[in-house]
Design an enzyme around this catalytic site. Structure first.
Site, PDB file in Angstrom:
ATOM      1  CD  GLN A  77      -2.770  -1.533   0.491  1.00  0.00           C
ATOM      2  OE1 GLN A  77      -3.609  -0.653   0.283  1.00  0.00           O
ATOM      3  NE2 GLN A  77      -2.820  -2.715  -0.104  1.00  0.00           N
ATOM      4  N   GLY A 100     -11.764   2.934   4.400  1.00  0.00           N
ATOM      5  CA  GLY A 100     -10.828   2.058   3.700  1.00  0.00           C
ATOM      6  C   GLY A 100      -9.991   2.768   2.653  1.00  0.00           C
ATOM      7  CG  HIS A 101      -7.386   0.272   0.307  1.00  0.00           C
ATOM      8  ND1 HIS A 101      -6.498  -0.743   0.073  1.00  0.00           N
ATOM      9  CD2 HIS A 101      -8.588  -0.221  -0.017  1.00  0.00           C
ATOM     10  CE1 HIS A 101      -7.139  -1.792  -0.393  1.00  0.00           C
ATOM     11  NE2 HIS A 101      -8.407  -1.497  -0.451  1.00  0.00           N
ATOM     12  CG  ASN A 102      -7.089   3.573  -3.479  1.00  0.00           C
ATOM     13  OD1 ASN A 102      -6.463   2.605  -3.034  1.00  0.00           O
ATOM     14  ND2 ASN A 102      -6.542   4.482  -4.262  1.00  0.00           N
ATOM     15  CB  SER A 158     -12.256   1.562  -4.354  1.00  0.00           C
ATOM     16  OG  SER A 158     -10.881   1.219  -4.337  1.00  0.00           O
TER      17      SER A 158
END
Length: 353
Positions: A204, A245-247, A265
């Protein structure tokens, strides 16, 4: 509480009009409608508490401009304001403890890398804070005790990072960002692939970008992007114990309440509100000015503005109807059992049709 004030001065302080009461009467403190005592001021910020305005022991109350006098207890002083909740914040500042004074300087026990870019006369760095190499601190920043700022982080002017908050490497904070204790910005996104029966970690390498005037509650975690950025838009207010969460991308001025989880995302528009314990699946698009009631589950794109509830989340009235149906199941089961008994008796010929 201290700093007693006359009713007339209090009305001027909160930008209201003294409609009922003696201007020279003295107010010595403040409290809620239910707990206020004689000498204290309270406020009516929500119509559901209107009955309490009849029973409160407060000497004065901040009330909406259009409130009928007979709705209040006889003898209580009324200060009419446009927004009682907002106006009451002025009273809080008057009666409450003084704000913590900004005192520039670096505590002797703080660890600040040699190449950190900052003006020691224009920031405040508390005891045992750790600031790694390549960090940039804007003017007026306060870094409280035990906070950690990783390599290459950029912190804009006027930010407040409370005790034991963490900002990991290369993240970017805009101006006037507030991070409360225990929050973690830039932890690794949750990414793994199954390889030969084992979970293999996926790197990441992105960042978290937090724009101006964002406030993030205690023990909230915002994961760094797998690549690119996880982005929190200007003016967002995020409660305690939220996971992003990521993105993910949050538009401007979103409100995210405690224990909400937003999977990777997912993109939120501007002015999105999510109540407590809302769950959001990954890779979704949530439109501007959508509102999700507590415990809603969002499983698909929702582009249209409006209020939603239930699992899966539906428009408000439809969702409420669906939520009400399970409560009817016991009665329906009893009716089915009764009909089954009648049917069995008919088939056995023991009763007339």
């Amino acid at each position: 509480m201290s700093n007693s004030i006359t009713l007339q001065k209090l009305a001027e302080l909160v930008g209201g009009t003294l409609a009922e009461g003696t201007p020279e009467s003295v107010i010595t403190g403040l409290n809620s409608l239910m707990e206020a005592m004689e000498g204290e001021v309270t406020f009516l910020g929500n119509a559901r508490y209107l009955p309490s305005l009849k029973t409160t022991r407060a000497t004065a109350a901040l009330v909406p401009e259009d409130l009928a006098t007979e709705e209040a207890r006889e003898g209580i002083a009324l200060i009419r304001v446009k927004n009682p909740t907002l106006a009451f914040s002025h009273a809080i500042r008057h009666f409450g403890p003084p704000a913590v004074e900004f005192v520039p300087g670096v505590h002797a026990t703080a660890t600040v890398a040699a190449d950190v870019v900052y003006d020691a006369n224009k920031v405040c760095i508390g005891p045992h804070a750790v600031i790694e190499g390549g960090v940039e601190l804007g003017e007026g920043c306060t870094i409280h005790a035990g906070a950690y700022i990783g390599r290459g982080v950029k912190v804009g002017a006027g930010c407040v990072i409370h005790a034991n908050a963490v900002v990991k490497e290369f993240c970017v904070l805009g101006k006037r960002v507030i991070l409360h204790s225990g929050s973690v910005i830039g932890s690794d996104g949750f990414g793994y692939e199954m390889v030969q029966g084992r979970h293999q970690k996926i790197d990441q390498v992105g960042i978290v970008q937090i724009d101006d005037d964002v406030e993030i509650g205690s023990c909230t975690t915002i994961d760094r992007a797998r690549f690119g950025r996880t982005w929190i838009g200007e003016g967002c207010k995020i409660d305690n114990l939220v996971q992003i969460g990521h993105n993910c991308t949050l538009g401007k001025h979103c409100i995210i309440v405690s224990q909400t989880g937003i999977s990777g995302s997912t993109r939120l528009g501007n002015y999105v509100t999510m109540g407590g314990q809302v769950g959001v699946a990954g890779h979704l698009e949530i439109g501007d000015k959508t509102m999700f009631l507590a415990k809603s589950g969002i499983t698909k794109n929702i582009p249209e503005p409006g209020a939603y509830t239930g699992y899966p989340a539906r428009p408000l009235m439809e969702g409420r109807k669906m939520l009400s149906l399970p409560a009817k199941i016991p009665d329906l089961l009893e009716r089915v059992r009764t009909l089954e008994k009648k049917l069995a008796a008919l088939e056995a010929g023991t009763v007339q049709a």
